[in-house]
Design an enzyme around this catalytic site. Structure first.
Site, short mmCIF file in Angstrom:
data_model
loop_
_atom_site.label_atom_id
_atom_site.label_comp_id
_atom_site.label_asym_id
_atom_site.label_seq_id
_atom_site.Cartn_x
_atom_site.Cartn_y
_atom_site.Cartn_z
N ASP A 1 0.84 -1.19 0.00
CA ASP A 1 0.00 0.00 0.00
C ASP A 1 0.88 1.24 0.00
O ASP A 1 1.61 1.48 0.96
CB ASP A 1 -0.89 -0.06 1.26
CG ASP A 1 -1.84 1.11 1.39
OD1 ASP A 1 -1.71 2.12 0.66
OD2 ASP A 1 -2.72 1.02 2.27
N ASN B 1 -6.21 12.33 -11.04
CA ASN B 1 -6.94 12.71 -12.24
C ASN B 1 -6.75 14.22 -12.41
O ASN B 1 -6.29 14.90 -11.50
CB ASN B 1 -8.41 12.28 -12.18
CG ASN B 1 -9.19 12.94 -11.07
OD1 ASN B 1 -9.17 14.16 -10.93
ND2 ASN B 1 -9.87 12.15 -10.28
N VAL C 1 -5.43 4.64 -6.48
CA VAL C 1 -4.37 5.26 -5.70
C VAL C 1 -4.79 6.66 -5.26
O VAL C 1 -4.59 7.05 -4.11
CB VAL C 1 -3.06 5.32 -6.52
CG1 VAL C 1 -2.02 6.19 -5.83
CG2 VAL C 1 -2.51 3.93 -6.76
N ASP C 2 -5.39 7.42 -6.16
CA ASP C 2 -5.81 8.79 -5.88
C ASP C 2 -6.76 8.84 -4.68
O ASP C 2 -6.54 9.59 -3.72
CB ASP C 2 -6.47 9.37 -7.13
CG ASP C 2 -6.66 10.88 -7.09
OD1 ASP C 2 -6.02 11.56 -6.26
OD2 ASP C 2 -7.44 11.38 -7.91
#
Length: 169
Positions: A10, A24, A33-34
């Site tokens: 992680d 994004n 991930v974002d």
């Protein structure tokens, strides 16, 4: 010389100077991930992203570019947000993907970061083939002129770890 390290796990649990976010273009959080970085990092990251949107990046962060914010509650000093390209089988966007890694390292150098954790940019929901994404990531980092001492590729699962291991050889 930059040391490349591969870790399966992680990225939000890494203790490094900077964690790279596969963001994004809105910079306002998302999935993968974002979303994980925004959730674990807390509201300070989103607040800084909103300030960036209100000032320099009113239309969002362009693909292939990178910008830093606080790391909030993460065990890092900064989050470097970069927008990877969406995979296309009709247009070669490899240079945009390579730019994500180069620009993130440029920002890391400006900040004085010595350890940087990268995810496998664009290989999730953006559909980039994992082996090709790993090839571009490893080759770009190895060729980069950077003061970063360790680049840690933090891969979510065994499949991604194996793809990066093949490239790192």
């Amino acid at each position: 010389m930059t040391t490349l390290t591969l870790v399966q796990g992680d990225i939000t649990r890494q203790s490094v100077d900077a964690i790279v976010n596969a963001a994004n273009s809105s910079l306002l959080g998302g999935g993968g991930v974002d979303g994980a970085i925004h959730r674990r990092g807390g509201p300070d990251i989103l607040a800084e992203c909103r300030r960036l949107r209100a000032s320099r990046y009113g239309r969002g962060l362009p693909t292939g570019r990178a910008v830093a914010t606080t790391a909030g509650n993460l065990d890092a000093r900064w989050v470097i947000h970069t927008v990877g390209p969406v995979w296309s089988d009709t247009e070669d966007r490899s240079e945009l993907l390579a730019s994500c890694y180069r620009q993130s390292l440029r920002v890391a150098d400006e900040l004085g970061a010595r350890t940087v954790a990268f995810p496998a940019i664009s290989t999730g929901i953006y559909g980039w083939p994992l082996d090709d994404g790993a090839r571009i990531a490893v080759a770009t980092v190895r060729a980069a002129d950077t003061a970063v001492e360790e680049v840690r590729f933090v891969l979510f699962d065994e499949r991604a770890h194996a793809a990066f291991a093949r490239q790192a050889g």
